[in-house]
Structure formats: structure tokens, C-alpha cells
Design a protein around this motif. Sequence first.
Motif, PDB file in Angstrom:
ATOM      1  N   GLY A  98       0.792  -1.236   0.000  1.00  0.00           N
ATOM      2  CA  GLY A  98       0.000   0.000   0.000  1.00  0.00           C
ATOM      3  C   GLY A  98       0.822   1.284   0.000  1.00  0.00           C
ATOM      4  O   GLY A  98       0.257   2.385  -0.074  1.00  0.00           O
TER       5      GLY A  98
ATOM      6  N   ILE B 206     -11.018  -2.294   8.027  1.00  0.00           N
ATOM      7  CA  ILE B 206     -11.028  -3.023   6.740  1.00  0.00           C
ATOM      8  C   ILE B 206     -10.418  -2.147   5.640  1.00  0.00           C
ATOM      9  O   ILE B 206      -9.611  -2.599   4.839  1.00  0.00           O
ATOM     10  CB  ILE B 206     -12.463  -3.457   6.364  1.00  0.00           C
ATOM     11  N   TYR B 207     -10.786  -0.871   5.639  1.00  0.00           N
ATOM     12  CA  TYR B 207     -10.332   0.016   4.564  1.00  0.00           C
ATOM     13  C   TYR B 207      -8.816   0.189   4.571  1.00  0.00           C
ATOM     14  O   TYR B 207      -8.183   0.352   3.537  1.00  0.00           O
ATOM     15  CB  TYR B 207     -11.017   1.381   4.701  1.00  0.00           C
TER      16      TYR B 207
ATOM     17  N   GLU C 235     -14.901  -0.691  12.494  1.00  0.00           N
ATOM     18  CA  GLU C 235     -14.656  -1.881  11.668  1.00  0.00           C
ATOM     19  C   GLU C 235     -14.367  -1.481  10.225  1.00  0.00           C
ATOM     20  O   GLU C 235     -13.460  -2.021   9.585  1.00  0.00           O
ATOM     21  CB  GLU C 235     -15.906  -2.792  11.757  1.00  0.00           C
TER      22      GLU C 235
ATOM     23  N   SER D  16       0.282   3.965  -2.876  1.00  0.00           N
ATOM     24  CA  SER D  16      -1.110   4.336  -3.191  1.00  0.00           C
ATOM     25  C   SER D  16      -1.243   5.745  -3.761  1.00  0.00           C
ATOM     26  O   SER D  16      -0.588   6.682  -3.292  1.00  0.00           O
ATOM     27  CB  SER D  16      -1.970   4.255  -1.923  1.00  0.00           C
TER      28      SER D  16
ATOM     29  N   ALA E  18      -5.251   6.351   1.617  1.00  0.00           N
ATOM     30  CA  ALA E  18      -6.378   5.463   1.912  1.00  0.00           C
ATOM     31  C   ALA E  18      -7.370   6.164   2.839  1.00  0.00           C
ATOM     32  O   ALA E  18      -8.587   6.083   2.638  1.00  0.00           O
ATOM     33  CB  ALA E  18      -5.874   4.160   2.530  1.00  0.00           C
TER      34      ALA E  18
ATOM     35  N   GLY F 139       0.933   6.399   2.064  1.00  0.00           N
ATOM     36  CA  GLY F 139      -0.037   5.386   1.622  1.00  0.00           C
ATOM     37  C   GLY F 139      -1.252   5.360   2.540  1.00  0.00           C
ATOM     38  O   GLY F 139      -2.395   5.293   2.087  1.00  0.00           O
TER      39      GLY F 139
ATOM     40  N   LYS G 118     -10.445   7.160  -6.589  1.00  0.00           N
ATOM     41  CA  LYS G 118     -10.362   5.825  -5.964  1.00  0.00           C
ATOM     42  C   LYS G 118      -8.912   5.447  -5.684  1.00  0.00           C
ATOM     43  O   LYS G 118      -8.062   5.599  -6.566  1.00  0.00           O
ATOM     44  CB  LYS G 118     -10.943   4.772  -6.907  1.00  0.00           C
ATOM     45  N   PRO G 119      -8.630   4.913  -4.502  1.00  0.00           N
ATOM     46  CA  PRO G 119      -7.244   4.531  -4.222  1.00  0.00           C
ATOM     47  C   PRO G 119      -6.833   3.286  -5.003  1.00  0.00           C
ATOM     48  O   PRO G 119      -7.592   2.315  -5.071  1.00  0.00           O
ATOM     49  CB  PRO G 119      -7.251   4.251  -2.718  1.00  0.00           C
ATOM     50  N   VAL G 120      -5.644   3.334  -5.599  1.00  0.00           N
ATOM     51  CA  VAL G 120      -5.085   2.176  -6.323  1.00  0.00           C
ATOM     52  C   VAL G 120      -3.600   2.073  -5.983  1.00  0.00           C
ATOM     53  O   VAL G 120      -3.013   3.011  -5.439  1.00  0.00           O
ATOM     54  CB  VAL G 120      -5.251   2.295  -7.864  1.00  0.00           C
ATOM     55  N   LEU G 121      -3.012   0.928  -6.355  1.00  0.00           N
ATOM     56  CA  LEU G 121      -1.582   0.705  -6.112  1.00  0.00           C
ATOM     57  C   LEU G 121      -0.818   1.081  -7.376  1.00  0.00           C
ATOM     58  O   LEU G 121      -0.903   0.380  -8.390  1.00  0.00           O
ATOM     59  CB  LEU G 121      -1.357  -0.772  -5.763  1.00  0.00           C
TER      60      LEU G 121
ATOM     61  N   SER H 106      -6.692  -2.051   5.744  1.00  0.00           N
ATOM     62  CA  SER H 106      -5.990  -3.331   5.925  1.00  0.00           C
ATOM     63  C   SER H 106      -4.987  -3.618   4.807  1.00  0.00           C
ATOM     64  O   SER H 106      -4.133  -4.493   4.953  1.00  0.00           O
ATOM     65  CB  SER H 106      -6.978  -4.491   6.063  1.00  0.00           C
ATOM     66  N   GLY H 107      -5.048  -2.878   3.702  1.00  0.00           N
ATOM     67  CA  GLY H 107      -4.073  -3.074   2.629  1.00  0.00           C
ATOM     68  C   GLY H 107      -2.828  -2.218   2.797  1.00  0.00           C
ATOM     69  O   GLY H 107      -1.950  -2.197   1.924  1.00  0.00           O
ATOM     70  N   ASN H 108      -2.738  -1.482   3.912  1.00  0.00           N
ATOM     71  CA  ASN H 108      -1.564  -0.641   4.160  1.00  0.00           C
ATOM     72  C   ASN H 108      -0.745  -1.245   5.287  1.00  0.00           C
ATOM     73  O   ASN H 108      -1.217  -1.331   6.421  1.00  0.00           O
ATOM     74  CB  ASN H 108      -1.997   0.779   4.546  1.00  0.00           C
TER      75      ASN H 108
END
Lengths: 152, 244
Positions: free
Chosen positions: A44, A123-124, A119, A47, A105, A101, A53-56, A126-128
Motif C-alpha cells: 500500500g 477493513i479500509y 470496523e 497508493s 487510503a 499510503g 479511488k485509491p489504487v496501487l 488493511s491493505g496498508n
Amino acid sequence: MRIELNINSRKVCADIDPDMTLQKFLREKKYYSVKCGCETSNCGACSVLLDGKPVLSCSVLAVRAQGYRIETLEGLKEEAEEIGAFIADEGADQCGFCNPGFMIAAIALFREDPEPSDEKIRIYLSGNLCRCSGYEGQMRGLIKYRDQRRTA
Amino acid sequence: MIRFENYIRVKTVKEAYERNQSFQNVVGGGMMWLHLSEGEYDTLIDLCDLGLDQIEEEETYLKIGAMTTLSQLENSERIKEYFGSTFEDCLKHIVGVQFRNSATIGGSIVARLGFSDIITLLLPLETQLRFYSQGQISLQDYLSGKNQRDILEYILIPKKKKTIRFESIRRTYTDTAVLNVCGTKEEDGYRFAVGARPGVAILVKEDEEVLFGDNQRGSKEYRKHVYEILKKRIKESLEEETCG
Ligand SMILES: Cc1cc2nc3c(=O)[nH]c(=O)nc-3n(C[C@H](O)[C@H](O)[C@H](O)COP(=O)(O)OP(=O)(O)OC[C@H]3O[C@@H](n4cnc5c(N)ncnc54)[C@H](O)[C@@H]3O)c2cc1C
Ligand code: FES
Ligand code: FES
């Protein structure tokens, strides 16, 4: 090949190899908030926002980003400062490498949902990945940011 | 990382198919898996301009374009109407929001990854695939067949309001699964799709034997043990739902 990208509302043209990633392109153009972490879609740190929209960016081709609005942290100073202050107050930043990053996000999350549940925040984000902290500082900071917006 | 000399955004599926007949070319979906490959190609065939990124409702099925992202599936009200929160429960584990904003359902199927949660999720739903050249075939048949350098256009999910449950075991929240299972209750008993065995998912009846293997995420014995537990959880949850 010749491409034209819209980065932080500026038109940027360049000749590139077709297989160049957006991450490499942005760093070559000195957008250093875009970090090279894993370069395998896992951490992440690279980002950016594409049309909000967030992308890698390590996994998006620069040529494919044509026609989109690209935003890096350099173009999101106001939102970043506002949210960043809450994260810093909680001592979440240590080496700071993961921070841009996380900020991208978090900005995308609060634009999409101004009052996310704890929560949803978890979750949002969790990719970082962060190598230094245990994520609790970032969580506390974002929860406090959300709560003060509620009362403001 | 993948290397290629040329990049083309095709204007028709026919063009994508024709270009893809050369072994020197490769099709790009979300590129999340492909960009990690060490392959060297002449041309990357980009499908992003073909309008294959919609979730539509036909009379008997949901028609999902192959370029639809995992985030679109996760957030689709149409999908929630038919399958409740199961798609969301399954997809939320896949790497992160940023990743799911790019990875596509089409690439997820064609890649036939052993650990795929998406294939496990789609199998019990009697999913059909529509390819440009081969036409329509079931996901189950596709998984046991050979890759034919075809272009996947649509994923068709029958509009039966099926109660399904997805469960997985992972070492961390967003790691790939040690085992993933998706179950549904049919008139003649339960069906389970079992993936990350570590081989690609298969569809079995409740008492049918499943072959497991070892990899760095878990042993054959561990997977066998976990399978029984996930099966039990799914059955209990499906029973609860049926009994209200
Ligand atoms: C770091 C990482 C972690 C992952 N973790 C998980 C996980 O936990 N669970 C999970 O389920 N998945 C996981 N995945 C897989 C991911 O969800 C996608 O399935 C994968 O990235 C493929 O989708 P894509 O759109 O990126 O396809 P691409 O990478 O673009 O393509 C994959 C393959 O399909 C072909 N292809 C793509 N679209 C078409 C089409 N329409 N017609 C014909 N051929 C096509 C390409 O040529 C390529 O061979 C992970 C992937 C990565 C990189
Ligand atoms: S550098 Fe892109 S996800 Fe790690
Ligand atoms: S603060 Fe060092 S990686 Fe997060």
C-alpha cells in the motif's frame, strides 16, 4: 510511446516505455510521496487516487492511467495535514515510510463515508502495511478525527 | 516484472481474440497478477475500452463483464439482493481496497489460481462463463479444461436466491487462504466448493472425499482438519438461516 497524464490537475507529457508502471513514472517526475515498498501489490505504500479511488501505482501501467485524474499526496495537502495531525498526535508515525499510503487510503475513506465505523476503518486500511507500529496509533488517530468531525 | 514492447487498447473483442492467438502477446485484465510475471512479450492487449465492466441483470442471471473489479462486486446492491453479504465477506480479505479497485473478476477466473477465493465463491452458484470463441461453458468444466487463449467476456450467475456461506482460514487477515470453503444447501443435500487445497477449487457433496496437499501455508493433515471445521461452521450457519 507518448503519453499525457493529468497529475494533481497538471498536464504532464512524456515519452515512456509501454511497460512502465505509474509508480516509476510518478517518482521520475519527483512525486516522492509515492513510495516503492514491495512493488508486488502487497504493502500500500505506493497508493495514489485515480478518479478519486485509491489504487496501487506499482501495479498500474502509466499508459493505462491516461484519461484519469491522478492525485498524489503532493496535491492533497489540506486533507493530508488535517488527518495527519491526528495520526501524529497518537505517535503512530515512526519511520514514516508507510504514512503517505495510509493518508491516501484515509482520505479516500472519509470522502466515501464521512462517518465510518471502527470496523470499516480497519477493513479500509488493511491493505496498508506498517513495519514499525502495531496499527493502534493509526486507528486511534482516525477514530479521533472522525469523532471531532461529528462534533464540529 | 512483466516486459512488453507494445501496448494496444483493442476496440473489439474480436480484435483481442485475434491478437491473442500469438504466443508473443498477452491479455491484460486488472494486471495485478500479470505484472508480477517474468514474461517478455511483444504486445500487451488491454481490454479496458471494451465496456466489459458492468453488472447487468438479465431475465434468469446476473451478467458480469470480465473487467468488473472486485470492488464493484463487493459493493453491488444487485449482488447483495441475491446473495446477501457473502460476496463482501469473501472479497474483503483480498489484499486491500486499493488492490480490489484494480483486480478483475475475469482475470481472477482465467488465472485459475489455487488459492483463489473468488473461484471458490462462484462454484456453488452454478456460474457459467461466456467466451468469445468457445461460447458458454460452466466454470466447473472450465477449471478442468485446457487454456485456449480465448477471451472471457461475461460471467453469468443464475438469479436463484441461494443461501451461501463463505469461510476461510488465513494466517493474517489479508494473506492468501490456507483453505477456503463456500457452501450451499441444495434439495439433495449440501454442496461445498473447496479451494487453496492448495490446488484450484473443486465442488463436492458433503461426504465426498477431497484431496489435500502441502505447501508453505499448511500441511495436508492440517487442511483436512480445518476442512471439517469450516464445513461444520457453514452447515450451522446455513441451518440457522433456513430455520430463521
Ligand atoms: C499479492 C496478491 C495477493 C492476492 N491475494 C488473493 C487472495 O487472497 N484471494 C484471491 O482470491 N485472490 C488473490 N489474488 C489474486 C487476485 O485476486 C486476482 O485474481 C488476480 O490479480 C488476477 O486478476 P487481474 O484482474 O489482476 O488479472 P490479470 O493479472 O490482468 O490477468 C490474470 C491472467 O488472466 C488473463 N486474463 C485477464 N483477463 C482476461 C480475459 N477477460 N480473458 C482472457 N484472459 C484474461 C491474463 O492474460 C493473465 O494470464 C492475489 C493476487 C496478488 C498479486
Ligand atoms: S509498492 Fe505498491 S503495494 Fe507495495
Ligand atoms: S512508521 Fe515505519 S513503516 Fe510505518
